[in-house]
Motif scaffolding. Structure first.
Motif, short mmCIF file in Angstrom:
data_model
loop_
_atom_site.label_atom_id
_atom_site.label_comp_id
_atom_site.label_asym_id
_atom_site.label_seq_id
_atom_site.Cartn_x
_atom_site.Cartn_y
_atom_site.Cartn_z
N UNK A 224 54.36 4.89 79.38
CA UNK A 224 53.12 4.49 79.82
C UNK A 224 52.25 4.07 78.41
N UNK A 225 52.79 3.79 77.58
CA UNK A 225 52.23 3.66 76.23
C UNK A 225 53.00 2.54 75.51
N UNK A 226 51.97 2.04 74.18
CA UNK A 226 52.48 1.02 73.32
C UNK A 226 52.15 1.36 71.93
N UNK A 227 52.81 0.92 71.03
CA UNK A 227 52.56 0.71 69.69
C UNK A 227 52.54 -0.58 69.22
N UNK A 228 51.43 -0.80 68.50
CA UNK A 228 51.10 -2.41 67.72
C UNK A 228 51.56 -2.04 66.30
N UNK A 229 52.49 -2.94 65.80
CA UNK A 229 52.78 -2.86 64.40
C UNK A 229 52.38 -4.10 63.62
N UNK A 230 51.35 -3.88 62.73
CA UNK A 230 50.86 -4.92 61.81
C UNK A 230 51.27 -4.57 60.32
N UNK A 231 51.76 -5.66 59.70
CA UNK A 231 52.27 -5.56 58.24
C UNK A 231 51.61 -6.72 57.46
N UNK A 232 51.64 -6.28 56.10
CA UNK A 232 51.22 -7.31 55.25
C UNK A 232 51.91 -7.02 53.94
N UNK A 233 52.38 -8.19 53.26
CA UNK A 233 53.28 -7.73 51.89
C UNK A 233 54.51 -8.03 52.35
N UNK A 234 54.99 -7.19 53.17
CA UNK A 234 56.58 -7.13 53.68
C UNK A 234 56.45 -8.59 54.72
N UNK A 235 57.17 -9.37 54.42
CA UNK A 235 57.37 -10.73 55.18
C UNK A 235 58.23 -10.61 56.41
N UNK A 236 59.18 -9.71 56.50
CA UNK A 236 60.11 -9.73 57.50
C UNK A 236 60.19 -8.49 58.37
N UNK A 237 60.64 -8.67 59.45
CA UNK A 237 60.67 -7.65 60.56
C UNK A 237 62.23 -7.33 60.86
N UNK A 238 62.61 -6.11 60.99
CA UNK A 238 64.05 -5.65 61.55
C UNK A 238 63.45 -4.79 62.75
N UNK A 239 64.49 -5.23 63.91
CA UNK A 239 64.30 -4.40 65.18
C UNK A 239 65.89 -3.83 65.03
N UNK A 240 65.87 -2.31 65.15
CA UNK A 240 67.20 -1.89 65.31
C UNK A 240 67.21 -0.75 66.31
N UNK A 241 68.30 -0.76 67.04
CA UNK A 241 68.90 0.56 67.65
C UNK A 241 70.33 0.41 67.61
N UNK A 242 70.88 1.48 67.41
CA UNK A 242 72.73 1.44 67.29
C UNK A 242 73.23 1.26 68.60
N UNK A 243 72.68 1.63 69.88
CA UNK A 243 73.33 1.40 71.07
C UNK A 243 74.19 2.55 71.16
N UNK A 244 74.92 2.79 72.24
CA UNK A 244 75.62 4.12 72.54
C UNK A 244 77.01 4.29 71.86
N UNK A 245 77.76 2.96 71.49
CA UNK A 245 78.90 3.12 71.03
C UNK A 245 78.62 3.47 69.49
N UNK A 246 78.01 2.61 68.70
CA UNK A 246 77.63 2.91 67.51
C UNK A 246 76.95 4.41 67.01
N UNK A 247 76.00 4.74 67.88
CA UNK A 247 75.39 5.99 67.92
C UNK A 247 76.33 7.09 67.78
N UNK A 248 77.35 6.95 68.47
CA UNK A 248 78.44 8.06 68.71
C UNK A 248 79.17 8.38 67.42
N UNK A 249 79.06 7.32 66.46
CA UNK A 249 79.53 7.64 65.21
C UNK A 249 78.86 8.24 63.98
N UNK A 250 77.44 8.21 64.50
CA UNK A 250 76.51 8.92 63.57
C UNK A 250 76.46 10.41 63.60
#
Length: 293
Positions: A224-250
């Motif tokens: 029931x909450x959100x986070x607003x992400x604001x940036x400057x200087x950094x032009x790009x945004x990466x969204x990452x989550x490994x998912x179940x299969x990739x996470x199992x190898x971490x």
């Protein structure tokens, strides 16, 4: 975490907001906003319970500082140092304090003389980094500065690799990237079609959205909450989550830990070139917002 680089530096604002920073990597490992922030004073960053707090190992979670190389993107000549060395080196705490408004802040620094001989041999470029961390109210603000004290141009790629805590990644929604294009790293760097809005997390997600971008919001209806992400200087945004299969190898991520975070990263994926005697700056600000459901 008794060794000095891992001794936590706790920043406490007058209104009750708090952040914890490790000198090791200038790594922010905790952020709790003020009690009256949307969603209350709950932890907003994810750190894996399997993180090993030891020299040479990266902390899995929080906000790693990525420099001088983001992922496998080498800037200029020299060997690849995936995600760089800044996140696994002790930084110096330069100063801390509270400002007139009651915000707590700290400045940490890392420079080429601080590096071990092996790292300096691999990346023999003069530099000075400063990370300023400021916490108050509903916001955590990070500012990374890169100075070039040398007599030749300094090229780097970098990021603030922020792990935002969620109740269930599969239910989370990333808003604000509608129409953005870039690369799908989970598909070998294939071009991305214009992004849908909101973006959902299904399986492994590793997407680089070329910018610059306006604010991006991670909506977490489970908590029931959100986070607003604001940036400057950094032009790009990466969204990452490994998912179940990739996470199992971490090995440093607990079972189902992938469900409890989504990374929304401020990234400079194209090489930034800092002229001799010049300074570059990039910021990322996280602010609490109510969930839109």
């Amino acid at each position: 975490m008794s060794d000095a680089p891992f001794a936590p530096l706790v920043l406490s604002a007058a209104d009750g907001a708090r952040a914890t920073v490790l000198p090791y990597g200038a790594h922010v490992v905790s952020w709790t906003p003020a009690p009256d922030a949307p969603g209350g004073p709950a932890e907003r960053l994810f750190v894996s319970a399997r993180t090993e707090y030891r020299a040479g190992a990266a902390v899995r979670g929080g906000v790693p500082v990525i420099f001088p190389q983001f992922s496998d993107r080498v800037a200029g000549p020299g060997p690849s140092i995936r995600h760089g060395f800044a996140r696994t080196r002790p930084w110096r705490v330069v100063r801390t304090g509270r400002d007139a408004a009651g915000a707590a802040w700290a400045v940490l620094a890392l420079a080429d003389p601080d590096l071990d001989p092996e790292t300096r041999a691999r990346w023999p470029h003069p530099f000075r980094l400063e990370l300023t961390v400021r916490v108050a109210g509903d916001a955590l603000a990070l500012a990374l500065a890169v100075e070039n004290p040398g007599d030749a141009p300094l090229a780097f790629t970098g990021a603030l690799h922020t792990y935002l805590r969620v109740g269930d990644a599969a239910a989370a929604r990333v808003r604000g990237l509608g129409g953005a294009t870039g690369l799908d790293s989970a598909a070998g760097g294939a071009p991305l079609a214009p992004a849908a809005d909101p973006l959902t997390i299904a399986g492994e997600v590793d997407r680089l959205y070329r910018g610059p971008h306006g604010p991006v919001t991670l909506d977490d209806p489970t908590l029931g909450r959100a986070t607003r992400v604001t940036q400057a200087g950094f032009d790009d945004v990466v969204v990452w989550n490994p998912g179940a299969a990739r996470a199992a190898a971490l090995a440093d991520l607990e079972p189902d830990g992938w469900r409890r975070f989504v990374c929304v990263e401020a990234v400079a994926a194209a090489p930034v070139v800092v002229a001799p005697g010049a300074r570059w700056g990039g910021t990322q600000t996280l602010a609490c917002r109510p969930s839109s459901g």
